[in-house]
Motif scaffolding. Sequence first.
Motif, short mmCIF file in Angstrom:
data_model
loop_
_atom_site.label_atom_id
_atom_site.label_comp_id
_atom_site.label_asym_id
_atom_site.label_seq_id
_atom_site.Cartn_x
_atom_site.Cartn_y
_atom_site.Cartn_z
N TRP A 36 -65.41 -29.96 -17.06
CA TRP A 36 -66.72 -29.59 -17.43
C TRP A 36 -66.62 -27.99 -17.40
O TRP A 36 -66.36 -27.35 -16.76
CB TRP A 36 -67.85 -30.18 -16.35
CG TRP A 36 -67.87 -31.32 -16.17
CD1 TRP A 36 -67.40 -32.35 -15.25
CD2 TRP A 36 -68.76 -32.11 -17.11
NE1 TRP A 36 -67.83 -33.64 -15.69
CE2 TRP A 36 -68.74 -33.56 -16.62
CE3 TRP A 36 -69.78 -31.99 -18.19
CZ2 TRP A 36 -69.43 -34.58 -17.28
CZ3 TRP A 36 -70.39 -32.81 -18.57
CH2 TRP A 36 -70.58 -34.21 -17.89
N TYR A 37 -67.38 -27.68 -18.86
CA TYR A 37 -67.48 -26.28 -19.05
C TYR A 37 -69.04 -26.18 -19.17
O TYR A 37 -69.87 -26.90 -19.20
CB TYR A 37 -67.16 -25.89 -20.50
CG TYR A 37 -65.57 -25.60 -20.42
CD1 TYR A 37 -64.59 -26.77 -20.26
CD2 TYR A 37 -65.08 -24.56 -20.29
CE1 TYR A 37 -63.28 -26.61 -20.36
CE2 TYR A 37 -63.78 -24.17 -20.64
CZ TYR A 37 -62.78 -25.19 -20.51
OH TYR A 37 -61.35 -25.03 -20.58
N ARG A 38 -69.71 -24.93 -19.05
CA ARG A 38 -71.08 -24.49 -19.09
C ARG A 38 -71.11 -23.23 -19.85
O ARG A 38 -70.49 -22.39 -19.70
CB ARG A 38 -71.80 -24.59 -17.97
CG ARG A 38 -71.52 -23.43 -17.05
CD ARG A 38 -72.10 -23.57 -15.77
NE ARG A 38 -71.76 -22.49 -14.76
CZ ARG A 38 -72.37 -22.65 -13.39
NH1 ARG A 38 -73.11 -23.49 -13.02
NH2 ARG A 38 -72.00 -21.42 -12.58
N GLN A 39 -72.27 -23.38 -20.77
CA GLN A 39 -72.74 -21.97 -21.09
C GLN A 39 -74.11 -21.68 -21.13
O GLN A 39 -74.96 -22.01 -21.43
CB GLN A 39 -72.26 -22.20 -22.95
CG GLN A 39 -72.74 -20.70 -23.41
CD GLN A 39 -72.14 -20.86 -25.06
OE1 GLN A 39 -71.92 -21.86 -25.50
NE2 GLN A 39 -71.97 -19.89 -25.66
N PRO A 40 -74.45 -20.60 -20.23
CA PRO A 40 -75.78 -20.33 -19.99
C PRO A 40 -76.26 -19.45 -21.17
O PRO A 40 -75.41 -18.96 -21.81
CB PRO A 40 -75.66 -19.32 -18.83
CG PRO A 40 -74.07 -19.80 -18.15
CD PRO A 40 -73.27 -20.00 -19.27
N VAL A 92 -76.02 -25.13 -20.99
CA VAL A 92 -75.68 -26.68 -21.48
C VAL A 92 -74.36 -26.67 -21.14
O VAL A 92 -73.24 -26.09 -21.13
CB VAL A 92 -75.42 -26.23 -23.02
CG1 VAL A 92 -74.97 -27.40 -23.75
CG2 VAL A 92 -76.93 -26.05 -23.65
N TYR A 93 -74.08 -28.13 -20.51
CA TYR A 93 -72.68 -28.40 -19.93
C TYR A 93 -71.95 -29.16 -21.01
O TYR A 93 -72.63 -30.19 -21.39
CB TYR A 93 -73.22 -29.18 -18.60
CG TYR A 93 -73.55 -28.35 -17.40
CD1 TYR A 93 -74.71 -27.65 -17.47
CD2 TYR A 93 -72.52 -28.08 -16.31
CE1 TYR A 93 -74.84 -26.59 -16.28
CE2 TYR A 93 -72.99 -27.28 -15.29
CZ TYR A 93 -74.26 -26.69 -15.41
OH TYR A 93 -74.50 -25.70 -14.25
N TYR A 94 -70.96 -28.99 -20.99
CA TYR A 94 -70.08 -29.83 -21.86
C TYR A 94 -68.76 -30.34 -21.35
O TYR A 94 -68.21 -29.75 -20.39
CB TYR A 94 -69.37 -28.71 -23.15
CG TYR A 94 -70.25 -28.15 -23.61
CD1 TYR A 94 -71.00 -26.71 -23.51
CD2 TYR A 94 -70.80 -28.65 -25.06
CE1 TYR A 94 -71.81 -26.08 -24.14
CE2 TYR A 94 -71.42 -27.67 -25.96
CZ TYR A 94 -72.16 -26.69 -25.53
OH TYR A 94 -73.03 -25.83 -26.29
#
Length: 114
Positions: A36-40, A92-94
């Motif tokens: 899991w990655y995320r982009q604030p 957003v979580y990818y």
Amino acid sequence: QVQLVESGGGLVQAGGSLRLSCAASGNIFRINNMSWYRQPPGKQRELVATITSGGSTNYVDSVKGRFTISRDNARNTVYLEMNSLRTEDTAVYYCYVRALRSYWGKGTLVTVSS
């Protein structure tokens, strides 16, 4: 064609919990790591957690003790259990799956309000 479909995002108050899911469908073979990655907002994408095919896990320091990554190999699905959420977890979580090729999901928005 391989698709990664994330679900479970939404709006939650600080201190609350959410569980994200990411299911891989299509002709996907030999899944290795699932992450899991995320982009604030306004920031770069960062790696949050990874689980290997053997079940070993790694987390970014900011989520250790609060988030848990797990996987269901029979369902080609990876989960992210998020507890004690903070406003800075808003992003957003990818999901990202590394198999013979690598694949990204389209993302699911998590918003943590104060």
